[in-house]
Design a protein around this motif. Structure first.
Motif, PDB file in Angstrom:
ATOM      1  N   ILE A   7      11.290  41.242  28.441  1.00  0.00           N
ATOM      2  CA  ILE A   7      12.444  41.507  29.302  1.00  0.00           C
ATOM      3  C   ILE A   7      13.538  40.455  29.209  1.00  0.00           C
ATOM      4  O   ILE A   7      14.645  40.679  29.692  1.00  0.00           O
ATOM      5  CB  ILE A   7      12.005  41.648  30.775  1.00  0.00           C
ATOM      6  CG1 ILE A   7      11.411  40.324  31.286  1.00  0.00           C
ATOM      7  CG2 ILE A   7      11.015  42.773  30.933  1.00  0.00           C
ATOM      8  CD1 ILE A   7      11.072  40.343  32.762  1.00  0.00           C
ATOM      9  N   TRP A   8      13.256  39.310  28.592  1.00  0.00           N
ATOM     10  CA  TRP A   8      14.248  38.233  28.577  1.00  0.00           C
ATOM     11  C   TRP A   8      15.068  38.185  27.282  1.00  0.00           C
ATOM     12  O   TRP A   8      15.922  37.312  27.123  1.00  0.00           O
ATOM     13  CB  TRP A   8      13.576  36.889  28.818  1.00  0.00           C
ATOM     14  CG  TRP A   8      12.417  36.593  27.919  1.00  0.00           C
ATOM     15  CD1 TRP A   8      11.124  36.999  28.098  1.00  0.00           C
ATOM     16  CD2 TRP A   8      12.445  35.865  26.691  1.00  0.00           C
ATOM     17  NE1 TRP A   8      10.351  36.563  27.054  1.00  0.00           N
ATOM     18  CE2 TRP A   8      11.125  35.859  26.186  1.00  0.00           C
ATOM     19  CE3 TRP A   8      13.456  35.214  25.982  1.00  0.00           C
ATOM     20  CZ2 TRP A   8      10.793  35.222  24.990  1.00  0.00           C
ATOM     21  CZ3 TRP A   8      13.125  34.576  24.793  1.00  0.00           C
ATOM     22  CH2 TRP A   8      11.806  34.588  24.316  1.00  0.00           C
ATOM     23  N   ILE A   9      14.808  39.101  26.359  1.00  0.00           N
ATOM     24  CA  ILE A   9      15.608  39.164  25.125  1.00  0.00           C
ATOM     25  C   ILE A   9      16.487  40.412  25.186  1.00  0.00           C
ATOM     26  O   ILE A   9      15.981  41.523  25.348  1.00  0.00           O
ATOM     27  CB  ILE A   9      14.713  39.188  23.875  1.00  0.00           C
ATOM     28  CG1 ILE A   9      13.927  37.875  23.784  1.00  0.00           C
ATOM     29  CG2 ILE A   9      15.559  39.395  22.615  1.00  0.00           C
ATOM     30  CD1 ILE A   9      13.041  37.770  22.564  1.00  0.00           C
ATOM     31  N   GLY A  10      17.776  40.213  25.059  1.00  0.00           N
ATOM     32  CA  GLY A  10      18.727  41.296  25.261  1.00  0.00           C
ATOM     33  C   GLY A  10      18.906  42.220  24.073  1.00  0.00           C
ATOM     34  O   GLY A  10      18.442  41.965  22.951  1.00  0.00           O
ATOM     35  N   ARG A  11      19.613  43.295  24.315  1.00  0.00           N
ATOM     36  CA  ARG A  11      19.844  44.362  23.334  1.00  0.00           C
ATOM     37  C   ARG A  11      20.506  43.855  22.065  1.00  0.00           C
ATOM     38  O   ARG A  11      20.139  44.245  20.943  1.00  0.00           O
ATOM     39  CB  ARG A  11      20.715  45.438  23.989  1.00  0.00           C
ATOM     40  CG  ARG A  11      21.051  46.626  23.085  1.00  0.00           C
ATOM     41  CD  ARG A  11      22.337  47.296  23.512  1.00  0.00           C
ATOM     42  NE  ARG A  11      23.470  46.396  23.403  1.00  0.00           N
ATOM     43  CZ  ARG A  11      24.088  46.106  22.257  1.00  0.00           C
ATOM     44  NH1 ARG A  11      23.669  46.656  21.125  1.00  0.00           N
ATOM     45  NH2 ARG A  11      25.100  45.283  22.233  1.00  0.00           N
ATOM     46  N   SER A  12      21.513  42.998  22.204  1.00  0.00           N
ATOM     47  CA  SER A  12      22.276  42.562  21.035  1.00  0.00           C
ATOM     48  C   SER A  12      21.415  41.800  20.041  1.00  0.00           C
ATOM     49  O   SER A  12      21.590  41.937  18.817  1.00  0.00           O
ATOM     50  CB  SER A  12      23.464  41.701  21.472  1.00  0.00           C
ATOM     51  OG  SER A  12      23.022  40.526  22.135  1.00  0.00           O
ATOM     52  N   HIS A  13      20.484  41.000  20.529  1.00  0.00           N
ATOM     53  CA  HIS A  13      19.611  40.257  19.628  1.00  0.00           C
ATOM     54  C   HIS A  13      18.649  41.203  18.907  1.00  0.00           C
ATOM     55  O   HIS A  13      18.370  41.025  17.713  1.00  0.00           O
ATOM     56  CB  HIS A  13      18.822  39.201  20.399  1.00  0.00           C
ATOM     57  CG  HIS A  13      19.626  38.004  20.775  1.00  0.00           C
ATOM     58  ND1 HIS A  13      19.929  37.689  22.077  1.00  0.00           N
ATOM     59  CD2 HIS A  13      20.217  37.049  20.013  1.00  0.00           C
ATOM     60  CE1 HIS A  13      20.659  36.581  22.110  1.00  0.00           C
ATOM     61  NE2 HIS A  13      20.849  36.174  20.868  1.00  0.00           N
ATOM     62  N   VAL A  14      18.140  42.178  19.617  1.00  0.00           N
ATOM     63  CA  VAL A  14      17.236  43.146  18.986  1.00  0.00           C
ATOM     64  C   VAL A  14      17.974  43.934  17.912  1.00  0.00           C
ATOM     65  O   VAL A  14      17.471  44.130  16.802  1.00  0.00           O
ATOM     66  CB  VAL A  14      16.642  44.103  20.042  1.00  0.00           C
ATOM     67  CG1 VAL A  14      15.816  45.199  19.370  1.00  0.00           C
ATOM     68  CG2 VAL A  14      15.773  43.337  21.031  1.00  0.00           C
ATOM     69  N   GLU A  15      19.177  44.378  18.224  1.00  0.00           N
ATOM     70  CA  GLU A  15      19.971  45.136  17.260  1.00  0.00           C
ATOM     71  C   GLU A  15      20.291  44.292  16.030  1.00  0.00           C
ATOM     72  O   GLU A  15      20.176  44.762  14.885  1.00  0.00           O
ATOM     73  CB  GLU A  15      21.267  45.610  17.910  1.00  0.00           C
ATOM     74  CG  GLU A  15      22.117  46.493  17.005  1.00  0.00           C
ATOM     75  CD  GLU A  15      23.340  47.031  17.735  1.00  0.00           C
ATOM     76  OE1 GLU A  15      23.245  48.127  18.314  1.00  0.00           O
ATOM     77  OE2 GLU A  15      24.388  46.324  17.739  1.00  0.00           O
TER      78      GLU A  15
END
Length: 212
Positions: free
Chosen positions: A21-29
């Motif tokens: 939950i602490w890693i945001g969408r932009s980093h995953v993308e």
């Protein structure tokens, strides 16, 4: 400044994985685009709908061989990891395809391992992720010092004078025991790892993602 000196505390002991939950969408993308070499991949996340992976060349070699399988492409594997759902190949009609499931699970493990490495490879990104983790879970070292504190051993040895070395040893032991009570480690149980939760004794915030 050396990389180890510029990093946030405990970055090397934080378990970064897809779906925490602490890693945001932009980093995953960014990770998926770089790893699969495909800028057409888009990742979305919201509290209502959860994680989704859109687009991508799902029939390409990177998606079906390097990071995925012919039966389950890398984008689908990543989405299941983000949603923290089991990796299974098959359906209710024909049942579970054991070999295909095992192959997809192996690719899922490889993708998660790569993500855990990628997260810290860039010092600036690593510092940001570690800061988000530490702020979200409020993990800070809180060392205790017993210097200057008088320790009475009368209850232990009531009829003898305590040895000064024993008193210093007791102070050192107490200081060590309380040095980092909230320090996260990678040796957590599986349920905590899946949620990206802090170690025991640290309050877990509401289950919400970091939107970036």
């Amino acid at each position: 400044m050396a990389d180890s000196e510029s990093r946030e505390p405990y970055s090397e002991s934080i378990d970064a994985r897809l779906g925490v939950i602490w890693i945001g969408r932009s980093h995953v993308e960014q990770f998926l685009r770089e790893t699969l070499q495909d800028d057409s991949i888009a990742v979305t996340h919201s509290v209502d709908t959860g994680w989704s992976v859109h687009g991508g060349r799902r029939g390409g070699n990177m998606a079906t061989a390097t990071w995925g399988t012919p039966q389950m492409c890398a984008e689908d594997i990543a989405q299941l990891l983000l949603q923290q759902r089991p990796i299974r190949v098959g359906d209710d009609r024909f049942g579970l395809d054991g070999p295909a499931t095992a192959a997809a699970q192996q690719k899922a493990n490889e993708l998660n391992v790569r993500f855990s490495e990628w997260a810290w490879e860039d010092p600036e990104r690593g510092a940001e992720l570690a800061r988000q983790y530490n702020e979200l879970f409020n993990i800070e070292p809180t060392p205790h010092s017993y210097e200057g504190v008088e320790i009475s051993m009368s209850t232990v040895v009531p009829l003898s004078k305590p040895d000064p070395q024993m008193i210093e040893a007791a102070k050192a032991a107490l200081t060590a025991a309380h040095a980092f009570p909230g320090r996260p480690t990678s040796r957590r149980n599986s349920s905590q790892q899946e949620l990206g939760a802090p170690p025991p004794g640290v309050a877990r915030p509401a289950d919400r993602g970091v939107e970036r």
